[in-house]
Design an enzyme around this catalytic site. Sequence first.
Site, short mmCIF file in Angstrom:
data_model
loop_
_atom_site.label_atom_id
_atom_site.label_comp_id
_atom_site.label_asym_id
_atom_site.label_seq_id
_atom_site.Cartn_x
_atom_site.Cartn_y
_atom_site.Cartn_z
N HIS A 268 18.59 41.22 15.85
CA HIS A 268 19.37 41.90 15.42
C HIS A 268 20.44 41.06 14.49
O HIS A 268 20.89 41.62 13.39
CB HIS A 268 20.05 42.91 16.43
CG HIS A 268 21.10 43.78 16.01
ND1 HIS A 268 20.82 45.07 15.67
CD2 HIS A 268 22.24 43.68 15.86
CE1 HIS A 268 21.90 45.56 15.34
NE2 HIS A 268 22.94 44.88 15.25
N GLU A 269 21.08 40.11 14.87
CA GLU A 269 22.33 39.69 14.14
C GLU A 269 22.04 38.90 13.25
O GLU A 269 22.63 38.80 12.25
CB GLU A 269 23.14 38.89 15.44
CG GLU A 269 23.67 39.35 16.58
CD GLU A 269 24.75 40.60 16.08
OE1 GLU A 269 25.37 40.41 15.18
OE2 GLU A 269 24.71 41.48 16.79
N HIS B 106 21.26 41.13 10.12
CA HIS B 106 22.74 41.49 9.20
C HIS B 106 22.78 40.17 8.33
O HIS B 106 23.16 40.89 7.13
CB HIS B 106 23.91 41.24 10.23
CG HIS B 106 24.08 42.52 10.89
ND1 HIS B 106 24.23 43.83 10.49
CD2 HIS B 106 24.44 42.77 12.49
CE1 HIS B 106 24.34 44.72 11.37
NE2 HIS B 106 24.53 44.02 12.76
N GLU C 264 23.79 48.99 10.77
CA GLU C 264 23.46 48.74 12.18
C GLU C 264 21.96 49.08 12.57
O GLU C 264 21.24 48.41 13.14
CB GLU C 264 24.25 49.22 13.22
CG GLU C 264 25.79 48.75 13.31
CD GLU C 264 25.84 47.39 13.77
OE1 GLU C 264 24.71 47.02 14.60
OE2 GLU C 264 26.82 46.49 13.63
#
Length: 268
Positions: free
Chosen positions: A136-137, A140, A196
């Site tokens: 997920h990170e 970004h 997100e």
Amino acid sequence: MKFTNLLGIGASALIVAACTTNPITGRSSLQLANNSEILTMSAQEYRSTLGKSKVITGTADAKKVVNVGSRIKSAAERYYQSIGRSGDLANYNWEFNLIQSNELNAWCMPGGKVAVYTGILPVTKNENGLAVVMGHEVSHALAGHGNERISQAMVAQYGGAILGGSISNAQWANVFEAVYPIGSQVALLKYGRNQESEADQMGLYIMGMAGYDPREAIPFWERMEGASKGARQPEFLSTHPNPETRISDINKNLPKALEYYRAAGGKM
């Protein structure tokens, strides 16, 4: 910070040149800022953050962070190479560090600078759970969400003057530094709900590509919700999708994520 390469460009040319399409999700976003400047500052801030923190090395947990990060990095690089976009990651200088902190947090700066806090490890439980977080990170960064947030701030502050090319270098720099304040942890940049949600989708695919079971995303986020405690804001007031929306979206994206997982040799 100099942004002269963005100044004096016609409105339509600027929009076309700055419109970026995510090769994994297909989402388009306006990214006006200079990526080389973002990467330079990110590297500086990452070093500053590590210098002010207790970085854990040599432990089983620290090795796990490096191992999961390395597999996600390799998966992303293979994918970008397969679609002829290796250049997107050419200036990445990946790092994966475990920081001693009770916070339930992890982040990735532009350029692949990743930090995981020890406080989130009891929630991740294992490498699959950690892959959910790190996928997920990292997403970004891969999606250019930092650049997008800077661009949104530019448009909000200066509006049509940007397209007219009448913004000075100092004004561009001021917007840049307001979003990524010098001397603070740029990793604490707040993302919007769309970003997100995109990081959830993209991260799910990348963890599958790395050979981690994307079905573990649902129990992880359920554990995260329980560990976070406290009252939850309505979704329209929050930068994060509410848990029900997040789980629903993950379920929608799981079939494709499982295709990547199977292709990586994952066991069904």
